[in-house]
Design an enzyme around this catalytic site. Structure first.
Site, mmCIF file in Angstrom:
data_model
loop_
_atom_site.group_PDB
_atom_site.id
_atom_site.type_symbol
_atom_site.label_atom_id
_atom_site.label_comp_id
_atom_site.label_asym_id
_atom_site.label_seq_id
_atom_site.Cartn_x
_atom_site.Cartn_y
_atom_site.Cartn_z
ATOM 1 N N GLU A 39 0.828 -1.212 0.000
ATOM 2 C CA GLU A 39 0.000 0.000 0.000
ATOM 3 C C GLU A 39 0.862 1.262 0.000
ATOM 4 O O GLU A 39 0.445 2.314 -0.465
ATOM 5 C CB GLU A 39 -0.939 0.003 1.217
ATOM 6 C CG GLU A 39 -2.373 0.162 0.806
ATOM 7 C CD GLU A 39 -3.374 0.059 1.946
ATOM 8 O OE1 GLU A 39 -4.539 -0.152 1.644
ATOM 9 O OE2 GLU A 39 -3.010 0.209 3.129
ATOM 10 N N HIS A 69 8.014 -26.874 -0.681
ATOM 11 C CA HIS A 69 7.400 -27.938 -1.475
ATOM 12 C C HIS A 69 6.317 -27.382 -2.400
ATOM 13 O O HIS A 69 5.471 -28.126 -2.888
ATOM 14 C CB HIS A 69 6.813 -28.998 -0.534
ATOM 15 C CG HIS A 69 7.831 -29.501 0.443
ATOM 16 N ND1 HIS A 69 8.655 -30.572 0.176
ATOM 17 C CD2 HIS A 69 8.215 -29.026 1.653
ATOM 18 C CE1 HIS A 69 9.471 -30.756 1.194
ATOM 19 N NE2 HIS A 69 9.234 -29.827 2.103
ATOM 20 N N LYS A 75 -13.597 1.431 -4.152
ATOM 21 C CA LYS A 75 -14.632 1.754 -3.166
ATOM 22 C C LYS A 75 -15.754 2.571 -3.809
ATOM 23 O O LYS A 75 -16.929 2.363 -3.530
ATOM 24 C CB LYS A 75 -14.037 2.554 -2.002
ATOM 25 C CG LYS A 75 -13.245 1.725 -1.014
ATOM 26 C CD LYS A 75 -12.885 2.595 0.184
ATOM 27 C CE LYS A 75 -11.885 1.938 1.083
ATOM 28 N NZ LYS A 75 -11.302 2.875 2.045
HETATM 29 O O1 PA5 Z 1 -3.142 1.521 5.932
HETATM 30 C C1 PA5 Z 1 -4.215 2.028 5.617
HETATM 31 O O2 PA5 Z 1 -4.390 3.245 5.626
HETATM 32 C C2 PA5 Z 1 -5.390 1.155 5.243
HETATM 33 O O3 PA5 Z 1 -4.997 -0.159 5.060
HETATM 34 C C3 PA5 Z 1 -6.465 1.204 6.309
HETATM 35 O O4 PA5 Z 1 -5.885 0.790 7.519
HETATM 36 C C4 PA5 Z 1 -7.627 0.307 5.979
HETATM 37 O O5 PA5 Z 1 -8.145 0.643 4.726
HETATM 38 C C5 PA5 Z 1 -8.731 0.429 7.033
HETATM 39 O O6 PA5 Z 1 -9.186 1.752 7.089
HETATM 40 P P1 PA5 Z 1 -10.187 2.219 8.237
HETATM 41 O O7 PA5 Z 1 -9.459 2.114 9.543
HETATM 42 O O8 PA5 Z 1 -10.504 3.648 7.917
HETATM 43 O O9 PA5 Z 1 -11.379 1.315 8.209
#
Ligand code: PA5
Length: 419
Positions: free
Chosen positions: A277, A298, A410
């Site tokens: 990310e 394996h 989203k």
């Molecule tokens: O690292 C990040 O920003 C994302 O992976 C969020 O943690 C994830 O999308 C969850 O977001 P939220 O805490 O707003 O539900």
């Protein structure tokens, strides 16, 4: 102390190439050590003290104690950065005492959610809904069904006392807590999910599971000190960040994280999320993957050794002999007598050494020696990889703190659901 060695029979990167790029990257290190104004809303983790100080730890321990004394189970509702750090430590270190930790908010599968609800039958439980924005579908929908499960089981007051929310100040989640008498703890406004291990987000569920969170925070703080002081040329996070970028420039597209400890299974998920990310943007970035050795020798082991040259490998090599199990002879002729009297610790090490020897003939292998698999060292690893990821992303030339790609799907999903 964490240390890093390179095993690469073909010596793809020379010492002078490595030190040249380290020199070039020193300004990135200096800026990261100071913190950068343009990332101010994402760097609350740089100083561990800000979100994991003594007052916060006291509050975490007192909430955790209340949960531990009233619950057989504790449901962590959260996805991505709101779940991965806690889960990786809990699944590696949890002992049998204390509530069972159950995970929700990671899926929209009716089957998986029904199984999760079923696993709570007959158990006294509490929940922690962890959500920075409180608009992500997985945690929001799981929170609904778990609130109903609590309402069906307890009086309204008792149900409310079993709900904790970790959300940002001013969010609709905080308002829900105010309106309904739920316990509210702050999600750091100045940290993105995947960097929140050292805050209420990661530490509260770990404390409920009985993990020594003070040791964990100490590990992170000590790593912070190490990476923010000392000779910049020797900075381990910078060295690792530079190596990743050099291998990327040389055509490798994947980094494979591996170890011979199945306990690290969920840590891989945390590490994968952190790097994927943070770095996968603008058409760039190493794709982070993981392998659970020796089992996956394996399976993917064949590809790693012999397939397309896509990846380099990073090993976590745990040093401490934390467990021992000796194989006793039983007098039966099974042709495994060469194992008689040997300890699995040594057998596993032999498999590790053999794997690195074989793989390093074909691809570069980086080896992190991790002193032990305990809370302190998890703290060290969290801070180390977060800081390294920040440096690596900056050297790559991307913003390591945003995630524009995640937002795209989203939009389509909310449209389809009529939000
Ligand atoms: O690292 C990040 O920003 C994302 O992976 C969020 O943690 C994830 O999308 C969850 O977001 P939220 O805490 O707003 O539900």
């Amino acid at each position: 102390m964490l240390n890093l060695t390179i095993r690469d029979k073909r010596a793809l990167i020379s010492e002078s190439e490595l030190s040249g790029m380290i020199q070039e990257s020193l300004p990135v290190l200096r800026q990261a050590q100071k913190g950068e104004e343009r990332f101010a809303d994402s760097q609350g983790w740089l100083d561990v003290e800000e979100w994991a100080n003594a007052a916060i730890l006291d509050n975490i321990l007192s909430i955790a104690q209340r949960v531990r004394s009233t619950c057989d189970a504790f449901v962590l509702i959260g996805v991505g950065g709101s779940n991965n750090a806690a889960r990786s430590v809990i699944e590696a270190l949890k002992t049998d005492d204390g509530p069972e930790i159950i995970y929700a908010g990671t899926t929209l599968s009716a089957n998986a959610l029904n199984r999760m609800l079923k696993s709570l039958e007959g158990k006294d439980f509490a929940i922690d809904c962890i959500a920075k924005n409180f608009e992500t579908l997985e945690p929001g929908s799981s929170f609904r069904i778990l609130r109903k499960a609590l309402a069906d089981r307890y009086t309204p007051e008792e149900a409310a006392s079993r709900i904790i929310c970790t959300g940002t100040y001013g969010s609709s989640l905080e308002q829900l807590c105010i309106d309904n008498g739920y316990t509210f703890v702050p999600f750091p406004t100045n940290i993105g999910g995947r960097y929140t291990a050292m805050s209420y987000v990661g530490l509260l569920p770990m404390a409920v599971a009985g993990v020594d969170v003070a040791a964990l925070v100490k590990g992170a703080a000590d790593m912070q000190y190490t990476l923010h002081t000392g000779a910049p040329e020797e900075n381990l996070a910078l060295r690792y960040a530079v190596l990743r970028n050099l291998y990327y420039q040389k055509g490798y597209k994947l980094e494979l994280l591996a170890s011979f400890e199945p306990q690290l299974k969920w840590f891989y998920k945390w590490w994968i999320q952190l790097f994927a990310e943070s770095e996968g943007k603008d058409g760039k970035g190493l794709f982070p993957v993981a392998a659970e050795y020796s089992e996956e020798l394996h399976a993917v082991g064949q590809y790693v050794q012999d397939g397309a040259p896509l990846m380099f490998e990073t090993f976590l090599d745990i040093q401490a002999r934390q467990d021992s199990l000796v194989i006793q002879p039983d007098g039966k002729k099974d042709y495994f007598d060469y194992l008689d009297g040997k300890d699995f610790y040594d057998i596993n090490k032999a498999a590790f050494n053999a794997t690195v020897t074989a793989h390093s003939e074909k691809l570069p292998c980086l080896i992190f020696k991790v002193p032990a698999l305990d809370a302190y060292n998890f703290g060290q690893l969290f801070y180390f990889f977060q800081f390294a990821c920040y440096l690596s992303g900056r050297i790559l030339g991307i913003d390591p703190f945003d995630q524009p790609g995640v937002e795209a799907y989203k939009g389509w999903m909310f449209k389809a659901l009529g939000k």
